[in-house]
Design an enzyme around this catalytic site. Structure first.
Site, PDB file in Angstrom:
ATOM      1  N   THR A  23      38.536  36.691  44.908  1.00  0.00           N
ATOM      2  CA  THR A  23      38.513  35.874  43.699  1.00  0.00           C
ATOM      3  C   THR A  23      37.071  35.444  43.429  1.00  0.00           C
ATOM      4  O   THR A  23      36.335  35.092  44.340  1.00  0.00           O
ATOM      5  CB  THR A  23      39.533  34.703  43.750  1.00  0.00           C
ATOM      6  OG1 THR A  23      39.753  34.255  42.419  1.00  0.00           O
ATOM      7  CG2 THR A  23      39.079  33.553  44.625  1.00  0.00           C
ATOM      8  N   CYS A  29      37.884  24.902  40.994  1.00  0.00           N
ATOM      9  CA  CYS A  29      39.125  25.511  41.471  1.00  0.00           C
ATOM     10  C   CYS A  29      39.056  25.723  42.988  1.00  0.00           C
ATOM     11  O   CYS A  29      37.978  25.730  43.561  1.00  0.00           O
ATOM     12  CB  CYS A  29      39.350  26.868  40.813  1.00  0.00           C
ATOM     13  SG  CYS A  29      39.594  26.787  39.033  1.00  0.00           S
ATOM     14  N   HIS A  46      44.484  31.205  43.483  1.00  0.00           N
ATOM     15  CA  HIS A  46      43.311  30.574  42.836  1.00  0.00           C
ATOM     16  C   HIS A  46      43.864  29.481  41.920  1.00  0.00           C
ATOM     17  O   HIS A  46      44.252  29.746  40.794  1.00  0.00           O
ATOM     18  CB  HIS A  46      42.555  31.655  42.058  1.00  0.00           C
ATOM     19  CG  HIS A  46      41.330  31.178  41.319  1.00  0.00           C
ATOM     20  ND1 HIS A  46      40.220  31.970  41.157  1.00  0.00           N
ATOM     21  CD2 HIS A  46      41.039  30.021  40.681  1.00  0.00           C
ATOM     22  CE1 HIS A  46      39.299  31.317  40.463  1.00  0.00           C
ATOM     23  NE2 HIS A  46      39.781  30.132  40.149  1.00  0.00           N
TER      24      HIS A  46
END
Lengths: 161, 200
Positions: A23, A29, A46
Site C-alpha cells: 500500500t 491512514c 488500509h
C-alpha cells in the site's frame, strides 16, 4: 510466481505467501498487515478512519478500522488461517500538517493508531512490530514469505519491521 | 454540503471562482518572478483517489508541498505542490542565485513566501468576489509522498466520501521550468458558504 498485490485507500486484500501486499502513500491512514504463518494466508488493510460509530454515513466497510479488521480477519479464517495464530504489523498514522491552531483531539492519525491497537487487542491479535506516528508519509510492503514489512519514507530510505 | 449534491451550476460557479482566484495568483507570481506565467484552464472535478493518482500524480511521487490554512468565513486548506527540481528553479528565480542545489533553510523560506503571496492574492480575489472575510495562516513546508499529503489534507478537512472535489490550478513558467499545482480544499461548511454566495 511471486505477485505484488496493491491495496488502495479504504480497501483491504488477502492473499497467500509468497505474494507481496503493498500500500502506497499512507499519511494519517494506517496499514494493518495480518498473517498466519502456518497456513501462509495474510491480509493488508488500509483504513482511513477509526470508528464507524463516530460518523453519520457509513458507506464502505474497508474505510473504518472497527469494520474493516473484523471482516478481513473473517476472510482470512475462511481462507484457511487460524484466528489464534494470527499476528499483526502496523504502520502509518502520521500527523502530516502542524498548523498552529490544530486541536490535538482532532489528530486523525493518532486516533487511527489508537483505534487499530484497541481493536486488535479486543480480537486478541498480537502486534509484532509497528512504525507509527511522526510527520512523514509511508509506503508499506508486506513480504508474506517472511512476514517482513518494509517501510519507505521520503528522505529516510527503507527499513524493515 | 457533500460533494455529491453539487449541481452543474455549482460547478460552473466554482470554476469561475477558481479562474479568478488562480488568475490573480498567477499575476502575482509573474510580477514576483518577472517572468511570464501561464495558467491552464482551472479544473473543478469530482474524482476518486484512484482517478486522482492516475490523472494527477502517483501516490508515491515525492513532492514539495507548501500548505496554508485559510481562516475566516470560509475556512479551508491551500496546497501548492511541485516537484523538487521545479521548487529549486523557483527559488533560484526568487533569490537570484544560480548555484542552488538543495532545499536549505533559505530556499524553504523563499518557497513559503512565494506561496504566501500566491495564496493571499487568490484569497483577495475570493474575498472581493464573494464578499467574505478570509485570511491565511503561516505556510508549512513538507517534502513527502503526494498520496500521503493529499489524502490527509482531505481527511483532516472532514471529507470521508469516496470521491473528492479537486479544485486545481496549474501554473507553468514560460520556459516550462516550473510546473506547480495549486489545490484549494474548502471545508464542508465553507463549500456551503461559497455556494450560497451565488444568490447574493
Amino acid at each position: 510466481m511471486k505477485e505484488d498485490i496493491k491495496v488502495g485507500i479504504a480497501d483491504y486484500k488477502i492473499t497467500k505467501s509468497p505474494n507481496n501486499l503493498i500500500t502506497l502513500g499512507l499519511g494519517s491512514c494506517v496499514g494493518i498487515a495480518v498473517y498466519d504463518k502456518k497456513s501462509e494466508v495474510g491480509g493488508l488493510s488500509h483504513i482511513m478512519l477509526p470508528y464507524s460509530s463516530q460518523y453519520r454515513k457509513v458507506n464502505k466497510v474497508a474505510k473504518y478500522a472497527d469494520l474493516a479488521l473484523p471482516e478481513m480477519i473473517e476472510k482470512l479464517v475462511k481462507n484457511g488461517a487460524r484466528k489464534n495464530r494470527l499476528v499483526a504489523k502496523i504502520a502509518g498514522g502520521a500527523s502530516m500538517f502542524q498548523f498552529s491552531d490544530k486541536n490535538p483531539k482532532l489528530n486523525i492519525g493518532q486516533r487511527n493508531i489508537e483505534a487499530v491497537k484497541e481493536i486488535l487487542k479486543d480480537m486478541k491479535i498480537p502486534i509484532k512490530a509497528e512504525d507509527v506516528g511522526g510527520t512523514l508519509g509511508r509506503t508499506m510492503i508486506v513480504d508474506l514469505e517472511k512476514f517482513e514489512v518494509s517501510i519507505k519514507q521520503i528522505g529516510k530510505g527503507i527499513k524493515n519491521i | 454540503m457533500s460533494f455529491s449534491e453539487l449541481t452543474p451550476i455549482h460547478y460552473d460557479f466554482l470554476k469561475e471562482v477558481t479562474n479568478i482566484g488562480g488568475g490573480n495568483a498567477a499575476t502575482s507570481l509573474a510580477q514576483l518572478l518577472n517572468k511570464r506565467i501561464d495558467m491552464e484552464v482551472p479544473t473543478v472535478r469530482l474524482l476518486s483517489y484512484d482517478e486522482i493518482f492516475t490523472n494527477i500524480k502517483e501516490e508515491e511521487s515525492p513532492v514539495i508541498a507548501i500548505s496554508l490554512k485559510v481562516l475566516g468565513d470560509a475556512p479551508g486548506i491551500f496546497l501548492f505542490v511541485l516537484e523538487e527540481k521545479y521548487a529549486l528553479h523557483l527559488a533560484k528565480l526568487l533569490l537570484g542565485k544560480e548555484d542552488l542545489k538543495e532545499l536549505d533553510d533559505m530556499v524553504v523560506s523563499a518557497l513559503k513566501e512565494v506561496v504566501n503571496i500566491i495564496a493571499s492574492s487568490y484569497i483577495n480575489a475570493l474575498t472581493r468576489m464573494l464578499n467574505l472575510n478570509m485570511v491565511s495562516s503561516v505556510p508549512q513546508f513538507s517534502k513527502d509522498m503526494f498520496g500521503a499529503i493529499l489524502t490527509t489534507a482531505y481527511i483532516e478537512s472532514g471529507y470521508i466520501d469516496d470521491k473528492q472535489l479537486i479544485i486545481e490550478n496549474i501554473f507553468i513558467e514560460d520556459n516550462k521550468k516550473i510546473n506547480g499545482y495549486l489545490f484549494f480544499i474548502p471545508s464542508p461548511n465553507s463549500l456551503d458558504t461559497i455556494i450560497s454566495s451565488i444568490n447574493i
